[in-house]
Design an enzyme around this catalytic site. Structure first.
Site, PDB file in Angstrom:
ATOM      1  N   LYS A  95       3.954  20.477  12.703  1.00 14.44           N
ATOM      2  CA  LYS A  95       4.891  19.375  12.460  1.00 14.44           C
ATOM      3  C   LYS A  95       4.265  18.030  12.822  1.00 14.44           C
ATOM      4  CE  LYS A  95       8.440  19.825  14.977  1.00 14.44           C
ATOM      5  NZ  LYS A  95       7.792  19.145  16.144  1.00 14.44           N
TER       6      LYS A  95
ATOM      7  N   THR B 151       1.104  17.368  13.020  1.00  8.48           N
ATOM      8  CA  THR B 151      -0.017  17.139  12.107  1.00  8.48           C
ATOM      9  C   THR B 151       0.474  16.535  10.798  1.00  8.48           C
ATOM     10  OG1 THR B 151      -1.220  19.005  13.094  1.00  8.48           O
ATOM     11  CG2 THR B 151      -1.952  18.260  10.928  1.00  8.48           C
TER      12      THR B 151
ATOM     13  N   ARG C 225       6.791  11.798  20.592  1.00  5.07           N
ATOM     14  CA  ARG C 225       7.009  12.102  22.007  1.00  5.07           C
ATOM     15  C   ARG C 225       5.667  12.248  22.724  1.00  5.07           C
ATOM     16  NH1 ARG C 225       9.875  17.499  22.133  1.00  5.07           N
ATOM     17  NH2 ARG C 225       8.547  17.784  20.313  1.00  5.07           N
TER      18      ARG C 225
ATOM     19  N   LYS D 185       1.678  26.451  24.359  1.00  2.89           N
ATOM     20  CA  LYS D 185       2.034  25.761  23.123  1.00  2.89           C
ATOM     21  C   LYS D 185       0.970  24.770  22.661  1.00  2.89           C
ATOM     22  CE  LYS D 185       5.567  22.665  21.236  1.00  2.89           C
ATOM     23  NZ  LYS D 185       4.746  21.444  21.194  1.00  2.89           N
TER      24      LYS D 185
ATOM     25  N   ALA E 266      12.888  20.053  22.984  1.00  5.43           N
ATOM     26  CA  ALA E 266      14.032  20.214  22.095  1.00  5.43           C
ATOM     27  C   ALA E 266      14.794  21.511  22.340  1.00  5.43           C
ATOM     28  CB  ALA E 266      13.577  20.156  20.638  1.00  5.43           C
TER      29      ALA E 266
ATOM     30  N   PHE F 280      10.521  21.005  17.795  1.00  6.85           N
ATOM     31  CA  PHE F 280      10.806  22.359  17.326  1.00  6.85           C
ATOM     32  C   PHE F 280      11.482  22.333  15.944  1.00  6.85           C
ATOM     33  CE2 PHE F 280      10.548  23.503  21.986  1.00  6.85           C
ATOM     34  CZ  PHE F 280       9.360  24.185  21.858  1.00  6.85           C
TER      35      PHE F 280
ATOM     36  N   PHE G  76      -2.813  25.924   4.757  1.00  5.92           N
ATOM     37  CA  PHE G  76      -3.932  26.557   5.454  1.00  5.92           C
ATOM     38  C   PHE G  76      -4.919  27.061   4.398  1.00  5.92           C
ATOM     39  CE2 PHE G  76      -0.964  26.231   8.785  1.00  5.92           C
ATOM     40  CZ  PHE G  76      -1.554  26.533  10.001  1.00  5.92           C
TER      41      PHE G  76
ATOM     42  N   TRP H 176      -4.569  18.580   7.641  1.00  5.49           N
ATOM     43  CA  TRP H 176      -5.464  19.004   8.729  1.00  5.49           C
ATOM     44  C   TRP H 176      -6.912  18.814   8.287  1.00  5.49           C
ATOM     45  CZ3 TRP H 176      -9.577  21.975  10.007  1.00  5.49           C
ATOM     46  CH2 TRP H 176      -9.803  22.203  11.379  1.00  5.49           C
TER      47      TRP H 176
END
Length: 554
Positions: A70, A72, A93, A104, A272, A300, A380, A408
């Site tokens: 998210k 990224t 954040r 994480k 979250a 999240f 990906f 990415w």
């Protein structure tokens, strides 16, 4: 293949004054923290600007160990908008050290779609979390000192709500005994630690419009109850000013940049799954006053951070999103469809099709807010064209459009179609509709969240939670907005129920009043406010050499 930190370390990072100039921040409004990061003064000319840019909210499907990217996508989309000639800023954040050293990871994006200085942001940054931890524990010490020094507020040591805090995943501190060692060591009682991101002071920092607002909110914090069960506040204790002083710098938004030099504000870090999961009002509002397009994210999945942003932050921000971007990955969708984590690189159309129900429920939930919703497929290298086509077809059938974000690998250059679609969507007339009314009861609000956002059957309160609401009604807390503390892995309160389960009930075991922040936390299932470390914490893989070069930080 280079790691995220290797990419970040090799990047050309511009002086923060140059980034400020791009953003329209004047030199006297800037407080540099070294060469590549700074804080923005609250009394700056920026704060007095009235016009606001377009707001783009990025959220995601239910997370899995496979990752959704998210942050990224947020960074890549903003860079793509910048490449298209749009004056753009990001509002994110701050990462917590708990997940950074745990499982994480950080919160600065990845690959070519990152915010830098990546290592600094993921570690101590500008000290905001340390200031919050210090302020939180100062209040804890003052509470126990008041009890020790004759207890003038008549506090019942068995009914103290204010725990201690630490920005570490430390399960051993969830439940502790304090005041042991005899009369000179205080009054013995049970206590515990929350992780700093769950502190009410963190919530207050992210919700405050200025120092005065923050101090007034801190005064309203209920620290516990008297022997006659009346609430006691920080104002009663008389220390709001001292706590506010400790946060006088932390309230200022932090300015950094992406690899492509898009100005980025990173400020505040509530989780979250146990708090409201959004960056600060200060950061988002500042970005909206400086840029034509602001890309922000909610933590999240859309059922947690997304819902909280839309139903809790939006009224305080005074600005509704012009577009929502829902992030999904083929890998995560296949995992929601029953595919094992070690098999996600294999093409599997049946598993993908089964997992699309998770994306569908999130999409349906977001569309009911009457704001344009687009889907970003975070690509990906193992994703096949057949799998991409299946997702795009499904999303189209749900009344939306999906766009590939290959950010990415390519940064902003990997999402031109998404950026173009976002710009077009922000110009679409919309009429934002909140999920619930402010005057709805707590149970009514919860039922609307569960049935509309989660797709469940309803909510069930424990005897304790029911009694709490009756007590809260005496003080007017029962009408506060609801912040659900729930597992992020499922729409239900059972982390193992993937996909889009139906006919489930959310079980609320207790409510935690956050009277300074202005919301009730509904604690569901087995959710905890102090996480633990996994069997193999990320800290095992992090190292530093004699030249100060960091490795293994992602």
């Amino acid at each position: 293949m280079a790691t995220d930190i290797e990419i970040a370390q090799a990047a050309e990072v511009w002086p923060i004054q140059k980034i400020a100039e791009i953003a329209g921040i004047e030199e006297h409004e800037l407080e540099p923290y070294g060469r590549d990061k700074a804080k923005i003064n609250l009394d700056s000319n920026v704060a007095r600007k009235q016009d606001l840019g377009k707001l783009i909210l990025v959220t995601a499907m239910s997370p899995t160990p496979a990752g959704e990217g998210k942050s990224t996508v947020t960074v890549g989309l903003a860079d793509a908008l910048s490449f298209a000639g749009k004056k753009t800023m990001i509002a994110l954040r701050e990462p917590s050290l708990g997940p950074v050293m745990g499982m994480k990871g950080g919160a600065t994006g990845g690959g070519q779609a990152q915010v830098v200085p990546m290592a600094d942001i993921n570690l101590h940054f500008t000290g905001d979390f340390h200031a919050l931890t210090s302020a939180h524990n100062t209040l804890a010490a003052l509470i126990d000192n008041s009890i020790f020094q004759g207890n003038p507020l008549n506090l019942d040591p068995r009914r103290i709500l204010w725990k201690r805090a630490l920005d570490v995943n430390d399960r051993a501190l969830r439940h502790i005994n304090i005041g042991l060692g005899g009369p000179t060591s205080g009054v013995p009682r049970e206590d515990g630690f929350d992780i700093t991101v769950a502190s009410e002071l963190m919530a207050i920092l992210t919700l405050s419009h200025d120092l005065v607002d923050m101090k007034e909110r801190i005064e309203k914090i209920v620290i516990g109850y008297t022997y006659t069960r009346e609430p006691v506040t920080v104002k009663d204790l008389g220390v709001a000013g001292a706590l506010t002083i400790l946060l006088k710098d932390a309230i200022k938004p932090n300015l950094v940049q992406t690899l492509a030099h898009t100005p980025t504000l990173i400020h505040g870090g509530p989780f979250a799954n146990i708090a409201q999961g959004t960056n600060s009002i200060q950061a988002t509002k500042t970005a909206l006053k400086l840029a034509d397009y602001v890309v922000t994210e909610a933590g999240f999945g859309a059922d947690l951070g997304g819902e909280k942003f839309l139903d809790f932050k939006v009224p305080l921000l005074g600005k509704t999103p012009d577009t929502i971007v829902l992030v999904a990955t083929i890998r995560a969708l296949k995992m929601h469809g029953g595919k094992a984590k070690n098999e996600l690189t294999e093409a599997d159309l049946p598993a993908l099709e089964a997992g699309l129900s998770n994306l569908g429920q999130h999409l349906k939930a977001l569309q009911r807010y009457n704001v344009p919703v687009l889907v970003a497929i975070n690509r990906f290298v193992t994703d096949t064209s057949e799998e991409m086509a299946l997702v795009e077809k499904y999303v189209q059938a749900q009344g939306s459009q999906a766009y590939v974000a290959n950010v990415w690998e390519n940064g902003g250059a990997g999402a031109p179609e998404l950026a173009s679609a976002v710009v077009e969507a922000t110009n679409t007339p919309s009429e934002f509709t909140s999920l619930y009314n402010a005057e709805d009861s707590a149970v009514e609000k919860l039922n609307k969240i569960v049935t509309t956002i989660y797709g469940g059957a309803g909510v069930e309160l424990s005897d304790k939670a029911t009694k709490q609401l009756a007590t809260f009604a005496k003080y007017g807390w029962d009408k506060f907005p609801i912040i659900v503390a729930k597992t992020q892995y499922s729409f239900s309160d059972d982390a193992k129920k993937l996909g889009a389960p139906k006919d489930f009930t959310i079980h609320v075991r207790e409510f935690v009043p956050k009277t300074g922040a202005g919301f009730l936390v509904a604690m569901t299932g087995s959710i905890l406010t102090m996480p633990g470390l996994p069997k193999h914490p990320a800290a095992y893989d992090i190292d530093i050499d004699e030249n100060g070069q960091i490795t293994g930080l992602f």
